[in-house]
Design a protein around this motif. Sequence first.
Motif, short mmCIF file in Angstrom:
data_model
loop_
_atom_site.label_atom_id
_atom_site.label_comp_id
_atom_site.label_asym_id
_atom_site.label_seq_id
_atom_site.Cartn_x
_atom_site.Cartn_y
_atom_site.Cartn_z
N GLN A 14 0.82 -1.20 0.00
CA GLN A 14 0.00 0.00 0.00
C GLN A 14 0.87 1.27 0.00
OE1 GLN A 14 -2.63 0.90 3.43
NE2 GLN A 14 -4.27 0.57 1.94
N VAL A 15 1.93 1.27 0.78
CA VAL A 15 2.80 2.45 0.81
C VAL A 15 3.55 2.60 -0.52
CG1 VAL A 15 4.79 3.54 1.95
CG2 VAL A 15 2.99 2.47 3.32
N ASP A 20 3.68 5.59 -5.96
CA ASP A 20 3.29 5.66 -7.37
C ASP A 20 2.30 6.80 -7.60
OD1 ASP A 20 4.95 3.49 -7.89
OD2 ASP A 20 3.31 2.04 -7.84
N TYR A 21 1.35 6.98 -6.67
CA TYR A 21 0.41 8.10 -6.76
C TYR A 21 1.18 9.42 -6.77
CZ TYR A 21 -4.16 5.85 -5.96
OH TYR A 21 -5.32 5.14 -6.08
N LEU A 22 2.08 9.56 -5.81
CA LEU A 22 2.81 10.82 -5.67
C LEU A 22 3.70 11.12 -6.87
CD1 LEU A 22 3.66 10.60 -1.88
CD2 LEU A 22 1.94 12.07 -2.98
N GLN A 23 4.25 10.07 -7.48
CA GLN A 23 5.10 10.27 -8.66
C GLN A 23 4.30 10.70 -9.88
OE1 GLN A 23 7.11 6.49 -8.60
NE2 GLN A 23 8.68 7.22 -7.20
N HIS A 143 -4.48 4.41 6.25
CA HIS A 143 -3.74 4.70 5.02
C HIS A 143 -4.67 4.60 3.80
CE1 HIS A 143 0.24 5.01 2.93
NE2 HIS A 143 -0.56 4.67 1.94
N ALA A 144 -5.48 3.55 3.76
CA ALA A 144 -6.39 3.37 2.62
C ALA A 144 -7.40 4.51 2.54
CB ALA A 144 -7.12 2.03 2.74
N TYR A 145 -7.89 4.96 3.68
CA TYR A 145 -8.85 6.06 3.73
C TYR A 145 -8.25 7.32 3.11
CZ TYR A 145 -11.82 9.63 5.99
OH TYR A 145 -12.64 10.69 6.25
N HIS A 146 -7.04 7.67 3.52
CA HIS A 146 -6.42 8.88 3.00
C HIS A 146 -5.92 8.70 1.56
CE1 HIS A 146 -7.07 11.21 6.50
NE2 HIS A 146 -6.30 10.46 7.27
N LEU A 147 -5.54 7.50 1.19
CA LEU A 147 -5.17 7.26 -0.21
C LEU A 147 -6.38 7.48 -1.12
CD1 LEU A 147 -2.91 6.43 -2.14
CD2 LEU A 147 -3.61 4.05 -1.80
N GLY A 148 -7.55 7.08 -0.66
CA GLY A 148 -8.78 7.35 -1.43
C GLY A 148 -9.04 8.84 -1.58
N ALA A 160 -4.87 11.23 -13.81
CA ALA A 160 -5.33 9.84 -13.69
C ALA A 160 -4.51 9.15 -12.61
CB ALA A 160 -5.18 9.12 -15.02
N ALA A 161 -5.17 8.83 -11.53
CA ALA A 161 -4.49 8.13 -10.44
C ALA A 161 -4.28 6.67 -10.82
CB ALA A 161 -5.34 8.22 -9.18
N PRO A 162 -3.25 6.02 -10.27
CA PRO A 162 -3.06 4.60 -10.53
C PRO A 162 -4.28 3.80 -10.07
CG PRO A 162 -1.14 5.53 -9.42
CD PRO A 162 -2.21 6.57 -9.39
N GLU A 163 -4.55 2.71 -10.72
CA GLU A 163 -5.66 1.85 -10.31
C GLU A 163 -5.32 1.24 -8.95
OE1 GLU A 163 -8.66 1.37 -11.64
OE2 GLU A 163 -8.14 2.85 -13.16
N TYR A 164 -6.29 1.26 -8.06
CA TYR A 164 -6.06 0.73 -6.72
C TYR A 164 -5.83 -0.78 -6.78
CZ TYR A 164 -6.35 -0.07 -1.76
OH TYR A 164 -6.05 -0.45 -0.48
N MET A 165 -4.93 -1.24 -5.96
CA MET A 165 -4.54 -2.64 -5.81
C MET A 165 -3.74 -3.18 -6.99
SD MET A 165 -7.78 -4.18 -3.69
CE MET A 165 -7.20 -5.86 -3.86
N GLU A 166 -3.31 -2.32 -7.89
CA GLU A 166 -2.37 -2.75 -8.92
C GLU A 166 -0.99 -2.52 -8.35
OE1 GLU A 166 -3.18 -1.20 -12.82
OE2 GLU A 166 -5.14 -2.18 -12.86
#
Length: 175
Positions: A14-15, A20-23, A143-148, A160-166
């Motif tokens: 998850q981290v 990947d989101y931040l990049q 973490h999942a809550y704030h990532l959402g 476009a955010a990365p697909e979750y759980m990829e």
Amino acid sequence: MTELERFRSLFHQQVLHTFDYLQAINETQWQGIPCDSQALYLGSRINKITIAALSRHLATTESHWISQLPSIPANGTMPMPEKDPVIEAAKTVPGFIDIYELRHRKNMERLTALSAGDLDKPLLFAGRHYTGMGLLWSILGHHAYHLGQMDLLMRQQEVAAPEYMEWREKERVVG
């Protein structure tokens, strides 16, 4: 696989996914204030939050909770996290990611060192009762809550955010 190993596996993926989101964003998007309208109301607690603030919050709280867990006595109270000046000083996405990666590596080491007693002991945090292991699972949910939320803020800025759980480590079995 033990419950702690399962937690470490999921938390690590998850981290990494958060990195990947931040990049995927630039400095303007990292600091962007979300839109707020009747159709998309984020509420009084989040309508001024930024991806920078959310990501700093994750890095700070995770380091705090994981580092403090072994020192909390049974039935003790986990103190509330305070802002971390090193994390707060990061002014760029790459600079922040570097700090967060170092903190995450240290968190993973600390997790490995937790004892059965650390995981089983009862404790209080924010007026709620947990075991050490229960607090760790709450960290994953936090973490999942704030990532959402970060995902939503990215999409509001047309990123476009990365697909979750990829997950990044495709060949690795996740707990």
